[in-house]
Design an enzyme around this catalytic site. Sequence first.
Site, mmCIF file in Angstrom:
data_model
loop_
_atom_site.group_PDB
_atom_site.id
_atom_site.type_symbol
_atom_site.label_atom_id
_atom_site.label_comp_id
_atom_site.label_asym_id
_atom_site.label_seq_id
_atom_site.Cartn_x
_atom_site.Cartn_y
_atom_site.Cartn_z
ATOM 1 N N GLU A 93 0.829 -1.211 0.000
ATOM 2 C CA GLU A 93 0.000 0.000 0.000
ATOM 3 C C GLU A 93 0.861 1.258 0.000
ATOM 4 O O GLU A 93 0.561 2.226 -0.702
ATOM 5 C CB GLU A 93 -0.948 0.023 1.212
ATOM 6 C CG GLU A 93 -1.979 -1.096 1.235
ATOM 7 C CD GLU A 93 -3.096 -0.946 0.205
ATOM 8 O OE1 GLU A 93 -3.050 -0.028 -0.624
ATOM 9 O OE2 GLU A 93 -4.024 -1.778 0.241
ATOM 10 N N ARG A 126 0.656 3.787 -3.276
ATOM 11 C CA ARG A 126 0.027 5.090 -3.024
ATOM 12 C C ARG A 126 1.061 6.190 -2.797
ATOM 13 O O ARG A 126 0.998 7.243 -3.433
ATOM 14 C CB ARG A 126 -0.910 5.009 -1.813
ATOM 15 C CG ARG A 126 -2.002 3.982 -2.016
ATOM 16 C CD ARG A 126 -3.012 3.977 -0.885
ATOM 17 N NE ARG A 126 -3.765 2.733 -0.893
ATOM 18 C CZ ARG A 126 -5.056 2.628 -0.575
ATOM 19 N NH1 ARG A 126 -5.733 3.676 -0.230
ATOM 20 N NH2 ARG A 126 -5.658 1.457 -0.604
ATOM 21 N N ASP A 153 -4.495 -9.880 -8.591
ATOM 22 C CA ASP A 153 -4.703 -8.865 -9.646
ATOM 23 C C ASP A 153 -3.489 -8.112 -10.205
ATOM 24 O O ASP A 153 -3.066 -8.329 -11.343
ATOM 25 C CB ASP A 153 -5.790 -7.860 -9.213
ATOM 26 C CG ASP A 153 -5.612 -7.280 -7.802
ATOM 27 O OD1 ASP A 153 -4.573 -7.521 -7.190
ATOM 28 O OD2 ASP A 153 -6.539 -6.575 -7.340
ATOM 29 N N GLU A 213 -12.069 0.206 -10.662
ATOM 30 C CA GLU A 213 -11.693 -0.750 -11.719
ATOM 31 C C GLU A 213 -12.607 -0.746 -12.942
ATOM 32 O O GLU A 213 -12.145 -0.916 -14.078
ATOM 33 C CB GLU A 213 -11.613 -2.179 -11.146
ATOM 34 C CG GLU A 213 -10.465 -2.403 -10.163
ATOM 35 C CD GLU A 213 -10.719 -1.833 -8.763
ATOM 36 O OE1 GLU A 213 -11.889 -1.523 -8.453
ATOM 37 O OE2 GLU A 213 -9.748 -1.691 -7.992
ATOM 38 N N THR A 215 -0.609 0.754 -10.444
ATOM 39 C CA THR A 215 -1.910 0.156 -10.130
ATOM 40 C C THR A 215 -2.802 1.103 -9.337
ATOM 41 O O THR A 215 -3.986 0.838 -9.154
ATOM 42 C CB THR A 215 -1.744 -1.193 -9.402
ATOM 43 O OG1 THR A 215 -2.989 -1.881 -9.434
ATOM 44 C CG2 THR A 215 -1.323 -0.996 -7.944
HETATM 45 C C1 DMJ Z 1 -6.247 0.392 -5.279
HETATM 46 O O1 DMJ Z 1 -5.473 0.654 -4.163
HETATM 47 C C2 DMJ Z 1 -5.428 -0.260 -6.376
HETATM 48 O O2 DMJ Z 1 -6.096 -0.140 -7.585
HETATM 49 C C3 DMJ Z 1 -5.140 -1.706 -6.089
HETATM 50 O O3 DMJ Z 1 -4.473 -2.323 -7.155
HETATM 51 C C4 DMJ Z 1 -6.422 -2.446 -5.818
HETATM 52 N N1 DMJ Z 1 -7.273 -1.808 -4.845
HETATM 53 C C5 DMJ Z 1 -7.464 -0.385 -4.867
HETATM 54 C C6 DMJ Z 1 -8.682 0.106 -5.602
HETATM 55 O O4 DMJ Z 1 -9.787 -0.663 -5.570
#
Ligand code: DMJ
Length: 421
Positions: free
Chosen positions: A50, A54, A183, A317, A403
């Site tokens: 995370e 982020r 994912d 998503e 992501t």
């Molecule tokens: C985000 O922090 C990122 O997209 C991660 O890959 C998956 N979960 C959240 C959004 O849903």
Amino acid sequence: VFSGSIQGATIVDALDSLYIMDMHDEFKAATDWVEKSLDFNVNAEISVFEVNIRFVGGLLSAYYLSGEEVFRKKAVELGEKLLPAFNTPTGIPWALLNIKSGIGRNWPWASGGSSILAEFGTLHLEFMHLSQLSGNPVFAEKVMNIRKVLNRLDKPQGLYPNYLNPNSGQWGQHHVSVGGLGDSFYEYLLKAWLMSDKTDEEGKKMYYDSIQAIESHLIRKSRGGFTYIAEWKGGLLEHKMGHLTCFAGGMFALGADGAPDEKTGHQMELAAEIARTCHESYSRTTLKLGPEAFRFDGGVEAIATRQNEKYFILRPEVIETYMYMWRFTHDPKYRQWGWEAVQALEQYCKVNGGYSGIRDVYASHPSHDDVQQSFFLAETLKYLYLLFSEDDHLPFEHWVFNTEAHPLPVIRKEDVKKPEV
Ligand code: DMJ
């Protein structure tokens, strides 16, 4: 919600969105805050994944967009703080790290003390840039070693299980998912290749091989004709698709062009089908926002049947997939679907002071959870903005989105930093 005590996730996650949307005053205020108050010298146990997607991702994008040195400095400083997570017998990092003591551990719930595929597999893009920006090869070495460990292992049916033990280097439970826990590992294989100016042949091969296995073993069509990606548990399929899994439409579209010639069209079709299925999961609800997970069993299609899967937490998503599909096809339905989501967000999620998640998307009135996730500003709003922008705004030839939707520039072959000798 960001657990851990590095403060400012929402500000850092939103920096590049502010910049891209020309919100100059707000970007300036956020930059000042980063300069004066963003502090990594805290006694906190954080999630390596995370914090990477982020904070490191957010700071890197802010640097590449604005050129402000403070972001580069902070990104590298934070990257260095994360390095002790790799001190395991295999070099597969811990999920959790105390950034003061440097002590790591894994989630207590993860199969046999395993690290999580989507967590240790979602460091590659940011770490390659950290080496590029700092001139220090250590970041790249750490993530290249993860590849090495993975490539030594046998993969059941060519699939990557979600759990890998960092001590033994062996897989944990044989659960496979293109949603939660799996994912972004797949996403980063493809994007590593794209971000390397298409020189990372290993990443390319790992991506297309894994997609092949996913197609054979996880992708199914419902009676009503909806294509979905199921979850695989030791060979048995659970006919459930998570909201998280909906990013795969965008991923398949982004990867279609690089697939072997005869498969390009097919991968675009698959992408379009996933987009349609995920849109259906939204349109079959009362509030026109999608549930956390929806099922294709017991006579239902694209509907959440369990109470604890009916919530919506402002996730990006589905909109992410619309944005990619729009860029690649210019079919107006993707903008129309995006607009439906905008209207529902405005109508049901907007509250005093921001936007809130919803507890049950099938209820006739929204019950708010009183949380605005930082990815709402980083991803959901950015992808919506790009869906309605011209294609030359952050063109895919030059930018790859991490992501968390933080754009990182393609590292041109001629610009690769060679370590100094
Ligand atoms: C985000 O922090 C990122 O997209 C991660 O890959 C998956 N979960 C959240 C959004 O849903």
